[in-house]
Design a protein around this motif. Structure first.
Motif, PDB file in Angstrom:
ATOM      1  N   PRO A  45       0.804  -1.209   0.000  1.00  0.00           N
ATOM      2  CA  PRO A  45       0.000   0.000   0.000  1.00  0.00           C
ATOM      3  C   PRO A  45       0.836   1.258   0.000  1.00  0.00           C
ATOM      4  N   GLN A  46       2.184   1.153   0.169  1.00  0.00           N
ATOM      5  CA  GLN A  46       3.021   2.329   0.303  1.00  0.00           C
ATOM      6  C   GLN A  46       3.871   2.508  -0.947  1.00  0.00           C
ATOM      7  N   ASN A  47       4.260   3.788  -1.189  1.00  0.00           N
ATOM      8  CA  ASN A  47       5.163   4.108  -2.290  1.00  0.00           C
ATOM      9  C   ASN A  47       4.706   3.464  -3.592  1.00  0.00           C
ATOM     10  N   GLN A  48       3.441   3.604  -3.876  1.00  0.00           N
ATOM     11  CA  GLN A  48       2.887   2.940  -5.057  1.00  0.00           C
ATOM     12  C   GLN A  48       3.482   3.537  -6.323  1.00  0.00           C
ATOM     13  N   THR A  49       3.887   2.675  -7.235  1.00  0.00           N
ATOM     14  CA  THR A  49       4.411   3.110  -8.521  1.00  0.00           C
ATOM     15  C   THR A  49       3.674   2.383  -9.624  1.00  0.00           C
ATOM     16  N   GLY A  50       3.800   2.859 -10.852  1.00  0.00           N
ATOM     17  CA  GLY A  50       3.111   2.223 -11.958  1.00  0.00           C
ATOM     18  C   GLY A  50       3.788   0.957 -12.431  1.00  0.00           C
ATOM     19  N   GLU A  51       5.066   0.783 -12.148  1.00  0.00           N
ATOM     20  CA  GLU A  51       5.811  -0.367 -12.642  1.00  0.00           C
ATOM     21  C   GLU A  51       6.485  -1.041 -11.461  1.00  0.00           C
ATOM     22  N   SER A  52       6.175  -2.319 -11.235  1.00  0.00           N
ATOM     23  CA  SER A  52       6.754  -3.004 -10.101  1.00  0.00           C
ATOM     24  C   SER A  52       8.096  -3.602 -10.472  1.00  0.00           C
ATOM     25  N   GLU A  53       9.061  -3.498  -9.554  1.00  0.00           N
ATOM     26  CA  GLU A  53      10.393  -4.040  -9.781  1.00  0.00           C
ATOM     27  C   GLU A  53      10.865  -4.752  -8.527  1.00  0.00           C
ATOM     28  N   PHE A  54      11.341  -5.953  -8.695  1.00  0.00           N
ATOM     29  CA  PHE A  54      11.861  -6.723  -7.574  1.00  0.00           C
ATOM     30  C   PHE A  54      13.385  -6.703  -7.626  1.00  0.00           C
ATOM     31  N   PHE A  55      13.987  -7.166  -6.526  1.00  0.00           N
ATOM     32  CA  PHE A  55      15.442  -7.205  -6.441  1.00  0.00           C
ATOM     33  C   PHE A  55      15.886  -8.593  -6.009  1.00  0.00           C
ATOM     34  N   LEU A  56      16.701  -9.226  -6.844  1.00  0.00           N
ATOM     35  CA  LEU A  56      17.276 -10.531  -6.526  1.00  0.00           C
ATOM     36  C   LEU A  56      18.616 -10.301  -5.824  1.00  0.00           C
ATOM     37  N   LEU A  57      18.696 -10.663  -4.552  1.00  0.00           N
ATOM     38  CA  LEU A  57      19.903 -10.404  -3.779  1.00  0.00           C
ATOM     39  C   LEU A  57      21.057 -11.311  -4.173  1.00  0.00           C
ATOM     40  N   GLY A  58      20.766 -12.443  -4.829  1.00  0.00           N
ATOM     41  CA  GLY A  58      21.814 -13.318  -5.335  1.00  0.00           C
ATOM     42  C   GLY A  58      22.525 -14.109  -4.256  1.00  0.00           C
ATOM     43  N   LEU A  59      23.747 -14.511  -4.572  1.00  0.00           N
ATOM     44  CA  LEU A  59      24.504 -15.379  -3.673  1.00  0.00           C
ATOM     45  C   LEU A  59      25.415 -14.619  -2.727  1.00  0.00           C
ATOM     46  N   SER A  60      25.809 -13.405  -3.102  1.00  0.00           N
ATOM     47  CA  SER A  60      26.749 -12.656  -2.270  1.00  0.00           C
ATOM     48  C   SER A  60      26.550 -11.164  -2.471  1.00  0.00           C
ATOM     49  N   ASP A  61      26.755 -10.396  -1.378  1.00  0.00           N
ATOM     50  CA  ASP A  61      26.693  -8.938  -1.458  1.00  0.00           C
ATOM     51  C   ASP A  61      28.064  -8.320  -1.691  1.00  0.00           C
ATOM     52  N   ASP A  62      29.109  -9.138  -1.676  1.00  0.00           N
ATOM     53  CA  ASP A  62      30.473  -8.637  -1.836  1.00  0.00           C
ATOM     54  C   ASP A  62      30.776  -8.403  -3.318  1.00  0.00           C
ATOM     55  N   PRO A  63      30.958  -7.156  -3.749  1.00  0.00           N
ATOM     56  CA  PRO A  63      31.230  -6.877  -5.174  1.00  0.00           C
ATOM     57  C   PRO A  63      32.523  -7.526  -5.674  1.00  0.00           C
ATOM     58  N   GLU A  64      33.474  -7.757  -4.772  1.00  0.00           N
ATOM     59  CA  GLU A  64      34.742  -8.349  -5.192  1.00  0.00           C
ATOM     60  C   GLU A  64      34.576  -9.806  -5.621  1.00  0.00           C
ATOM     61  N   LEU A  65      33.529 -10.462  -5.136  1.00  0.00           N
ATOM     62  CA  LEU A  65      33.274 -11.850  -5.511  1.00  0.00           C
ATOM     63  C   LEU A  65      32.516 -11.975  -6.824  1.00  0.00           C
ATOM     64  N   HIS A  66      31.916 -10.889  -7.279  1.00  0.00           N
ATOM     65  CA  HIS A  66      31.076 -10.957  -8.477  1.00  0.00           C
ATOM     66  C   HIS A  66      31.831 -11.418  -9.718  1.00  0.00           C
TER      67      HIS A  66
END
Length: 351
Positions: A45-66
């Motif tokens: 119900p909050q911050n409603q936008t016209g286009e929904s977008e999700f975020f896949l956090l993946g396997l690691s947050d460490d950019p050096e491992l990417h």
């Protein structure tokens, strides 16, 4: 194999390829057409936008491992594609492999290619661009196609177990029972059952409402994760998805176990130890693939039930979604002289 039978097998394989390709293009729009009110892009119900977008956090947050993860998964994906494509080409090009067993195997390779392509390319893009986003439509596409090819793998393994049952228990009637018509029917039936399962998953997720900034602790859009993140009530969906899993996962597994029970019972009655070994060897590759497929799947399920960390569940899912499709063609080729000969003949023709 007679020429007309050879053409029939090629036609059946082509028809399945076309059916799978069409499912990629039309299964999602079909549901949107049939159930337009059940497919809202709902951010509330909050911050409603016209286009929904999700975020896949993946396997690691460490950019050096990417970069390391990108290279690893790109290599595994290319090996998966190459191994399964070679398996399909070997079966099509060698007349000695125009038998029911290899017909099912080529379709299993086709399903494995589609299975990996559903998730790995998006993961590679996100790793390369350091982006975690996936559109609502992209997420629904994964929700639709991932169970399609998972169920397809499961059903094809059950069909292959039945093929081995007939080959060992009724060898004199094998070609009569496993006729090209029956083989094609079994593959097409497996596909349409899998398509039904995928549409059920799609309809369950498309009815959910999501709040803004939906962060999925995984590298793919998985219905169970989406249920946890939904703003709407998901009790019915949770019950339904376990029921679907029990029916469409448990029934093929039960068929495989029953087939191997009959196979083992029949082999134990063979007096010659050499004949016993030869009979068992024809089932070795298939049994290895079954253990790998259901073993990794069960491992992911138990990991999610025991572990409190969704990120660890995602790491465990790598075995199921990436490693298993990559290893299947190697298991069959390394243990099968006919496949090795067909691949060698194909290399010689190219050279």
């Amino acid at each position: 194999m007679p020429v007309d039978l050879f053409h029939l097998f090629n036609s059946l394989s082509l028809s399945l390829s076309l059916s799978l390709s069409l499912s990629l293009c039309f299964s999602l729009p079909l549901s949107l057409y049939l159930f337009p009110k059940m497919c809202p892009i709902c951010i509330e119900p909050q911050n409603q936008t016209g286009e929904s977008e999700f975020f896949l956090l993946g396997l690691s947050d460490d950019p050096e491992l990417h970069p390391l993860l990108f290279g690893l998964f790109l290599s595994m994906y290319l090996v998966t594609m190459l191994g399964n494509l070679l398996m399909i080409l070997a079966v099509i090009s060698d007349s000695h492999l125009h038998t029911p067993m290899y017909f099912f195997l080529s379709n299993l390779s086709l399903a494995d290619i589609s299975f990996s392509t559903t998730t790995v390319p998006k993961m590679l893009v996100n790793l390369q661009t350091h982006s975690k986003s996936i559109t609502y439509a992209g997420c629904l596409t994964q929700v639709t196609l991932f169970p399609l090819f998972t169920c397809m793998d499961s059903l094809l393994l059950a069909v292959m177990a039945y093929d081995r049952l007939v080959a060992i228990c009724q060898p004199l009637h094998y070609l009569v029972i496993m006729s090209p018509g029956l083989c094609g029917l079994l593959v097409l039936l497996s596909f349409f059952i899998s398509l039904l399962v995928s549409q059920l998953h799609y309809l369950m997720v498309s009815q959910l409402s999501f709040c803004a900034d939906v962060e999925i602790p995984h590298f793919l859009c998985e219905p169970s994760q989406l249920f946890k993140l939904a703003c709407s009530d998901t009790f019915t969906n949770d019950i339904l998805i376990y029921f679907i899993g029990a029916i469409f996962g448990g029934v093929p597994l039960s068929g495989i176990l029953f087939s191997y029970y009959k196979i083992v019972s029949s082999i134990l009655r063979i007096p010659s130890s050499g004949s016993k070994y030869k009979a068992f060897s024809t089932c070795g590759s298939h049994l290895s693939v079954v253990c790998l497929f259901y073993g990794t799947g069960l491992g992911v399920y138990l990991s999610s039930a025991v572990s409190s960390s969704p990120r660890k569940d995602a790491v465990a899912s790598v075995m199921y979604t990436v490693v298993t499709p990559m290893l299947n063609p190697f298991i069959y080729s390394l243990r099968n002289r006919d496949i090795k000969r067909a691949l060698w003949r194909m290399v010689q023709r190219i050279g």
